[in-house]
Design a protein around this motif. Sequence first.
Motif, PDB file in Angstrom:
ATOM      1  N   UNK A 178       0.849  -1.186   0.000  1.00  0.00           N
ATOM      2  CA  UNK A 178       0.000   0.000   0.000  1.00  0.00           C
ATOM      3  C   UNK A 178       0.885   1.237   0.000  1.00  0.00           C
ATOM      4  N   UNK A 179       1.101   1.790  -1.186  1.00  0.00           N
ATOM      5  CA  UNK A 179       1.992   2.946  -1.327  1.00  0.00           C
ATOM      6  C   UNK A 179       1.358   4.225  -0.810  1.00  0.00           C
ATOM      7  N   UNK A 180       0.084   4.189  -0.473  1.00  0.00           N
ATOM      8  CA  UNK A 180      -0.574   5.371   0.067  1.00  0.00           C
ATOM      9  C   UNK A 180      -0.226   5.594   1.534  1.00  0.00           C
ATOM     10  N   UNK A 181       0.355   4.575   2.179  1.00  0.00           N
ATOM     11  CA  UNK A 181       0.782   4.692   3.567  1.00  0.00           C
ATOM     12  C   UNK A 181       2.259   5.045   3.590  1.00  0.00           C
ATOM     13  N   UNK A 182       2.618   6.068   4.326  1.00  0.00           N
ATOM     14  CA  UNK A 182       4.011   6.509   4.369  1.00  0.00           C
ATOM     15  C   UNK A 182       4.876   5.463   5.059  1.00  0.00           C
ATOM     16  N   UNK A 183       6.035   5.191   4.466  1.00  0.00           N
ATOM     17  CA  UNK A 183       6.954   4.236   5.071  1.00  0.00           C
ATOM     18  C   UNK A 183       7.579   4.784   6.342  1.00  0.00           C
ATOM     19  N   UNK A 184       7.579   6.101   6.506  1.00  0.00           N
ATOM     20  CA  UNK A 184       8.143   6.721   7.701  1.00  0.00           C
ATOM     21  C   UNK A 184       7.188   6.674   8.886  1.00  0.00           C
ATOM     22  N   UNK A 236       1.619  -0.472   8.428  1.00  0.00           N
ATOM     23  CA  UNK A 236       1.344  -1.786   7.845  1.00  0.00           C
ATOM     24  C   UNK A 236       1.140  -1.597   6.344  1.00  0.00           C
ATOM     25  N   UNK A 237       2.235  -1.635   5.600  1.00  0.00           N
ATOM     26  CA  UNK A 237       2.182  -1.409   4.153  1.00  0.00           C
ATOM     27  C   UNK A 237       1.908  -2.697   3.373  1.00  0.00           C
ATOM     28  N   UNK A 238       2.185  -3.846   3.965  1.00  0.00           N
ATOM     29  CA  UNK A 238       1.944  -5.109   3.286  1.00  0.00           C
ATOM     30  C   UNK A 238       0.541  -5.618   3.525  1.00  0.00           C
ATOM     31  N   UNK A 239      -0.148  -5.978   2.435  1.00  0.00           N
ATOM     32  CA  UNK A 239      -1.527  -6.458   2.538  1.00  0.00           C
ATOM     33  C   UNK A 239      -1.707  -7.655   1.609  1.00  0.00           C
ATOM     34  N   UNK A 299       4.071  -5.464   8.125  1.00  0.00           N
ATOM     35  CA  UNK A 299       4.873  -4.257   7.985  1.00  0.00           C
ATOM     36  C   UNK A 299       5.334  -4.074   6.546  1.00  0.00           C
ATOM     37  N   UNK A 300       5.744  -5.178   5.895  1.00  0.00           N
ATOM     38  CA  UNK A 300       6.199  -5.154   4.509  1.00  0.00           C
ATOM     39  C   UNK A 300       5.543  -6.303   3.753  1.00  0.00           C
ATOM     40  N   UNK A 301       5.456  -6.215   2.429  1.00  0.00           N
ATOM     41  CA  UNK A 301       4.884  -7.319   1.650  1.00  0.00           C
ATOM     42  C   UNK A 301       5.689  -8.605   1.841  1.00  0.00           C
ATOM     43  N   UNK A 302       5.021  -9.718   2.038  1.00  0.00           N
ATOM     44  CA  UNK A 302       5.668 -10.998   2.286  1.00  0.00           C
ATOM     45  C   UNK A 302       5.474 -11.937   1.096  1.00  0.00           C
ATOM     46  N   UNK A 303       6.390 -12.919   0.970  1.00  0.00           N
ATOM     47  CA  UNK A 303       6.324 -13.907  -0.098  1.00  0.00           C
ATOM     48  C   UNK A 303       5.279 -14.952   0.246  1.00  0.00           C
ATOM     49  N   UNK A 304       4.363 -15.222  -0.679  1.00  0.00           N
ATOM     50  CA  UNK A 304       3.302 -16.191  -0.477  1.00  0.00           C
ATOM     51  C   UNK A 304       3.766 -17.591  -0.849  1.00  0.00           C
ATOM     52  N   UNK A 305       3.353 -18.586  -0.068  1.00  0.00           N
ATOM     53  CA  UNK A 305       3.618 -19.992  -0.363  1.00  0.00           C
ATOM     54  C   UNK A 305       2.298 -20.734  -0.374  1.00  0.00           C
ATOM     55  N   UNK A 306       2.169 -21.704  -1.268  1.00  0.00           N
ATOM     56  CA  UNK A 306       0.928 -22.458  -1.396  1.00  0.00           C
ATOM     57  C   UNK A 306       1.259 -23.932  -1.476  1.00  0.00           C
ATOM     58  N   UNK A 322       2.413 -17.513   4.896  1.00  0.00           N
ATOM     59  CA  UNK A 322       3.474 -16.504   4.823  1.00  0.00           C
ATOM     60  C   UNK A 322       4.282 -16.559   6.123  1.00  0.00           C
ATOM     61  N   UNK A 323       5.507 -16.035   6.069  1.00  0.00           N
ATOM     62  CA  UNK A 323       6.287 -15.807   7.281  1.00  0.00           C
ATOM     63  C   UNK A 323       6.109 -14.355   7.684  1.00  0.00           C
ATOM     64  N   UNK A 324       5.936 -14.115   8.978  1.00  0.00           N
ATOM     65  CA  UNK A 324       5.777 -12.753   9.488  1.00  0.00           C
ATOM     66  C   UNK A 324       6.510 -12.659  10.815  1.00  0.00           C
ATOM     67  N   UNK A 325       7.751 -12.199  10.744  1.00  0.00           N
ATOM     68  CA  UNK A 325       8.622 -12.118  11.907  1.00  0.00           C
ATOM     69  C   UNK A 325       8.763 -13.501  12.536  1.00  0.00           C
TER      70      UNK A 325
END
Length: 803
Positions: A128-134, A139-142, A162-169, A178-181
């Motif tokens: 979500x580039x509409x949310x500032x990274x600063x 939560x920019x990853x959706x 927090x960031x986009x994560x790699x999807x596994x199926x 996904x892995x998230x921390x």
Amino acid sequence: MMTGGQSFVSSPPTFSNDGKKLLVCTGFTVSIFSTSTGMKIVELEGGHTDCVTSVIVLPVAMSSSKLMSYCWTSSLDGTICYWDFDSAELINKVNVQLPIHSMVIPNISATGTDKKASNHYAFVSVEDVNISADENKALRGKIQIFNLTNSHRVGGLLAETRNPELLSVSKNGEFLGITNKRKLHIWKIPAKDFRFDEIKKIKLHHTKNLTSLAFHPNMRMLAGGDVTGRILIWIGFGRRKFARNSQIDNGVKDATDDENPGVRGGDDAASCSTWHWHSSAVKFLFFSSDGAYLYSGGKEGVIVVWQLDTGKKKFKPRLGSPLVYFTESPDPSLSCVSCANNRIHILKMPTMEITNSIAGIKLPFPFTVEHKGYRTRVAYEQTNGLVAVLTEDYCVQFYSLFDNHEVSEVQVCKRNFQPVDDVMLYVALVAISDDGSLMGTIDVKLPEESLGELISLKFWMRGSRMAEYSLSTIIYEPHSDAGVSCLAFRPGHGMAVTTSFGGEFKAWVHGSHFKATDQLIQRTGWRCQSVGSYKGKPLSAAAFSADGSVLAIAAETVITLWEPDTNILVAVIGDTHSPITELSFIGKSEYLVSLTHGSKPQLAVWRTSKLGLFWSYKLFAEALSSSRDESQFAVLVLINSPYETNVNEDGVILLFDVENPVPVATWMVKKAKGGSLAFLHANPSFHESEATDGEKPTLLVYVNGDHEYIIFDPHSKDNITCKNTQKSHLNLEEAGRFGYASLYGDLSKSNLKQALVPEITFVPSEKPWETIFSGSSHVLPPLTKLCTTFLASLLEKRPNIDD
């Protein structure tokens, strides 16, 4: 215009259904390679305008024995494209409107030969580039769901990170993760059409950050790898939350079992076990198709094969680079592994023998040591249009700029490369003669506990094949204990010059001598012909004139000119504010251009006949290149701070004619930090440039900080905009109405067309007096003329109409 040098390992590749083709994400396109030859077959282009992040091949149709050739691709441009990759035809496009970093399509199936997609649902990880990274804890990853049949979004968000994560199926499309921390997020996806509220979710916890995830193909089992190199195996995950009628319940303990060995904090799993071999983060995990083995890989450059029943392991070592992805083919005898050095190895299973390799240009590698004066740059073999790249595994890779493929690799140091070792040896410099017949390298062995540093100068001779070099001479410690700052070859002569920070330069010549024995033996090699210095100052750069008659050497802030054969000092030019870092003679002219860095950077053009400064700019130039045949040169200028470490920093390429300080043309470029420039002669296969009067046009190549490149004709009006360049739409009538043109008058039409091309990015000011005094002070016209022109620009001119 041509582009190339894209990364082959930015995203996982995918095999075609018959295993004969490999689809690889390469920049804005998808390149399709033959697995038997490693050569490119076709390219899917025109669908995306930003980097492609995933490619998914539709499996064989259930109702037809014909192999399908359709695939879905996602991109950072926010679109999903549907292709027939045999004919390279774009069929459909879905707009997601947010950059897509990963995509999977569970329960995917083909429907005969119908080109329209069936009821497929794509799960996408977007930013979500509409949310500032600063923003704090933004939560920019959706994770979203899109129906690919009618191109609309389904339901709400599956997760926010927090960031986009790699999807596994999972292989059967039943589970998504996904892995998230320190957690794994696992979803159970209903078969076929479903409602969003039917999707169920669990979390599995760990004590370290997780980096990879894989699902077992037949059992309810999954594996996760963490940053410390540990692999965790969860068995019977989701036995309480997920329905008991799952397709893969084999091996799951009964829900009435009270013991959950290894499971943390009441997680929904029957058991969890830990394996450990890797010394750093696990980059990939992959279960074999029969479910008997688990493949893992990471920084060590070794594929580890784990036997699930016994925990025993075997290895595929010496891949020479950290590993990032492992991909299995529908053909069980084929797999591939993607390496961090931009190379994909095709493996014959189960022996994992490398049958073929798809090699891209080697990616830049970070130096973990600071060594005074060394600036790792690429070199150019201009005769054949090759770029020579220094690699982390002590090699020089020769890459064809016109054909966009690897030509050869020269092993500079005979030493096995281990990615996990501390950096104790590296290749610091490479230089190639103008005709490509000679190559020189500098490699450095770092000291251990301040002892044992060794610098080696090596000369190489080209063989019968292009970019095939054999070692001719090794010279240890060419400048005693001082570091080598520059290596340059003399055009048309078997001579090279090295400069050092110790204050001396040496001229090396290539010759032969005879050994007087019973049999006459001729030996060839390089020897030191002469040694020079200037007031003991550190020497930082060297360059020969086009005819080789003059040698210019930078001694801190001055330029010294020498006669190469006799090693006589001819003249000393000027004095700059900071130490000079680069020198270059401009074509066959009398002019010399220098770059200085530091607190007072400068681009300066010197006139050797008058031994003085001709014109200069105060700017930080990252790279410099001069044309062989024309009195032109190009510089790469950083827009922001020169000390910025971000490789994505923007820059500007300025093309100058030596007689005029106003740039002939400018281009905005990306990833300028660490970039380089070179002038090349057009290759016959470069169909966009046509020779005039039997001469090949001169082309300009820009290689950015990620080793992506673009080749274009700097004088052509037909250059199109691409990812690395931007064009302005300034027309020729407007181009001559500002700056120096307002002082000196309009150029002739012929000169105007040659000097001002549509790529110029200067924009005419509405206030001409703001630019009228721009330029170097020593080349400005007299004050009387400036004032006259200045006053004239303030007055409105009216035609003289007679009554």
